[in-house]
Scaffold this motif. Sequence first.
Motif, mmCIF file in Angstrom:
data_model
loop_
_atom_site.group_PDB
_atom_site.id
_atom_site.type_symbol
_atom_site.label_atom_id
_atom_site.label_comp_id
_atom_site.label_asym_id
_atom_site.label_seq_id
_atom_site.Cartn_x
_atom_site.Cartn_y
_atom_site.Cartn_z
ATOM 1 N N PRO A 117 11.218 9.280 -1.159
ATOM 2 C CA PRO A 117 10.761 7.914 -0.848
ATOM 3 C C PRO A 117 11.654 6.849 -1.461
ATOM 4 N N LEU A 118 11.730 5.717 -0.770
ATOM 5 C CA LEU A 118 12.454 4.537 -1.241
ATOM 6 C C LEU A 118 13.940 4.795 -1.442
ATOM 7 N N ARG A 178 0.842 -1.204 0.000
ATOM 8 C CA ARG A 178 0.000 0.000 0.000
ATOM 9 C C ARG A 178 0.880 1.258 0.000
ATOM 10 N N TYR A 179 1.919 1.249 0.794
ATOM 11 C CA TYR A 179 2.825 2.393 0.847
ATOM 12 C C TYR A 179 3.526 2.603 -0.494
ATOM 13 N N ASP A 186 4.804 10.969 -4.463
ATOM 14 C CA ASP A 186 5.321 12.335 -4.487
ATOM 15 C C ASP A 186 6.841 12.308 -4.393
ATOM 16 N N ASN A 187 7.445 13.461 -4.690
ATOM 17 C CA ASN A 187 8.908 13.554 -4.618
ATOM 18 C C ASN A 187 9.411 13.489 -3.186
ATOM 19 N N LYS A 188 8.572 13.878 -2.231
ATOM 20 C CA LYS A 188 8.958 13.827 -0.829
ATOM 21 C C LYS A 188 7.804 13.209 -0.023
ATOM 22 N N VAL A 189 8.157 12.452 1.008
ATOM 23 C CA VAL A 189 7.169 11.853 1.908
ATOM 24 C C VAL A 189 7.614 12.115 3.336
ATOM 25 N N ASP A 190 6.697 11.938 4.265
ATOM 26 C CA ASP A 190 7.048 12.109 5.677
ATOM 27 C C ASP A 190 8.071 11.056 6.084
ATOM 28 N N LEU A 191 9.067 11.505 6.817
ATOM 29 C CA LEU A 191 10.110 10.588 7.274
ATOM 30 C C LEU A 191 9.532 9.490 8.151
ATOM 31 N N SER A 192 8.534 9.829 8.962
ATOM 32 C CA SER A 192 7.938 8.831 9.852
ATOM 33 C C SER A 192 7.308 7.687 9.053
ATOM 34 N N LYS A 193 6.663 8.006 7.918
ATOM 35 C CA LYS A 193 6.059 6.961 7.088
ATOM 36 C C LYS A 193 7.137 6.101 6.424
#
Length: 298
Positions: free
Chosen positions: A248-249, A196-197, A204-211
């Motif tokens: 991300p990733l 799902r993640y 997006d080009n940026k995601v929350d670090l916590s996620k």
Amino acid sequence: MKRSWQIFWHIFSWICVIAFFASIARYSGKMTTKAVAVIFGLYGIINISVFYVNYLLLIPKFLNRKRYKLFVLSIITTLIAYGLLKYGVGLIFKDIILDRMKGQSIGFWKYFLNTFFITLIFLFLSTVLKFTIDWFLNERVQRDLENQRLTAELSFLKSQINPHFLFNSLNSIYSLAYQKSDTTPEAILKLSEIMRYMLYECNDNKVDLSKELQYLQNYIDLQKIRFGNKAFINFEVLGEVTNQQIVPLLLISFIENAFKHGIANDAQHPIQMRINVEGGRLYFFIQNKKHSHNRDAA
């Protein structure tokens, strides 16, 4: 902005500028309506035409192509041509233009030099505006290209991760289900959260670090289940995780390679992973014992 809107705002801006100065000159009582119409109307149109000759013709044709000598020559030619044109208009309206200073007629060279500097100002303004707009457009193009590059890299990274990881995970879950293991539901849940993640939350080009950290934790937990809880892994996060964002990733490839090429079931040499969030920076450390044989085919 569409071209029609650009034309509209250019016309609107010039009308406002001419109307502003014309109204000041008219209501000061020093100029007749005819003089205001000629000086600010007719000469305003001539000066505006100088502006766009440079803006639309000379700069794109010569300056943008680095033909500097031809550009300077064209500017000089334009100054002379418009100086003669303005003097010709002055002769037509001699009583308003050339004889307006206490009845004394203004000579050619004096009038030519006066109009020379006015024409030069409009050429300078058009050059500044052209370079300013081109700079902003280039910046936007660069940002768009950078976003496209990041999106392409992210898509490529996801395409590399998904097949290898998914097949290994499904094989592990199949093995757990075949053995009627109690950890099968947990493994399915972890895989579901990971997919799902990867499919919906990291586009997006940026995601929350916590996620992103939760995604890494789920991946590690699933690997532990795959090894039958015989994997020796030390994963710790230091520092305060608040509203930071990350590409991300970005880290998963290192972790995936640690399991793919490293030894996870050696208690003497566990896989070490440490993330330290400090002062707006993220420090990532990973260490593993390497297999003596190549596991690329695995």
